[in-house]
Design an enzyme around this catalytic site. Sequence first.
Site, PDB file in Angstrom:
ATOM      1  N   SER A  85      -9.396 -12.285  -7.673  1.00 53.05           N
ATOM      2  CA  SER A  85      -8.665 -11.091  -8.098  1.00 53.05           C
ATOM      3  C   SER A  85      -9.476 -10.151  -8.977  1.00 53.05           C
ATOM      4  CB  SER A  85      -7.390 -11.483  -8.834  1.00 53.05           C
ATOM      5  OG  SER A  85      -6.411 -11.936  -7.929  1.00 53.05           O
ATOM      6  N   LYS A  88     -10.568  -6.632  -7.884  1.00 57.25           N
ATOM      7  CA  LYS A  88      -9.757  -5.424  -7.989  1.00 57.25           C
ATOM      8  C   LYS A  88     -10.198  -4.506  -9.125  1.00 57.25           C
ATOM      9  CE  LYS A  88      -5.756  -7.566  -5.763  1.00 57.25           C
ATOM     10  NZ  LYS A  88      -6.244  -8.946  -5.574  1.00 57.25           N
ATOM     11  N   SER A 145      -1.795  -7.420  -9.308  1.00 55.36           N
ATOM     12  CA  SER A 145      -2.859  -7.799  -8.376  1.00 55.36           C
ATOM     13  C   SER A 145      -2.414  -7.676  -6.927  1.00 55.36           C
ATOM     14  CB  SER A 145      -3.327  -9.235  -8.671  1.00 55.36           C
ATOM     15  OG  SER A 145      -4.530  -9.529  -8.025  1.00 55.36           O
TER      16      SER A 145
END
Length: 264
Positions: A85, A88, A145
């Site tokens: 994640s 991102k 997320s």
Amino acid sequence: MVRKVKRENPGILIFIIFLLIAVIAFSVHKFIITQEKQHIFKIETDSTVSISPDKLTSPNAILVRLKDDAILMQKNSQEKIYPASLTKIMTAIVAIENLPNLNEEIELTNYTFQGLYKADASMTGFQPGENVRAIDLLYGALLPSGAESCIGLADQIAGSEQGFVKMMNQKAADIGMDNTHFENATGLHNKNHYTTVKDMAILLSYALQNDTFREIFTSSRHSTQPTNKHPGGMTFYSTMFQELSNQSIIDGEILDQLVKVNRN
């Protein structure tokens, strides 16, 4: 409406912990990013800190003083890891730098969602056919997320996720992330999608210089404008803040030292 989100890979648990968010507004940055067993520590302070790598259960860590980018501590900081994640962060900063109007509406099509549910990707909660402001997609990408938020931004900016990933890799090269390669905009696992904690420290230092990114990244929650699919709007919360209370993942002595440094 509040949507519960899933993670990209149940085997990769991402913790992003931001300590004492309020002090950021006064130019004192103190935060801890923890990705499963990979940690990135960054502090801006005039004080010194003594943290032994032996005190970390993580095999990968780095401590950087933001004021002069001095590395105060590191542990296998150039070893390859999978960012999941944390990808991102790059997705968001590239999108922000390439969106002329953050209030423009972007349509999320069926193609936007293709493969995401099957991959058990973390989702913001938007729906196919929904028209969403770019700024709301950015919040959706960074706070819960959301993978569909990332794909929606990528398609709008580059015409495809693949085209957008080329922009991500170019940005990585431009800012000196020499041991990083991205294969997607969401962080879904791929053996060729990798980075190091040193490169992630470079990226986050760069991204936090952008006012829009910093405002989104340090927000604990966000409510969207009404859309054609959610006339009452949506509210989602930062997974970073949700994990803030989970201090058991950090060695207590190290946490105490970080707090002490901030008070000096």
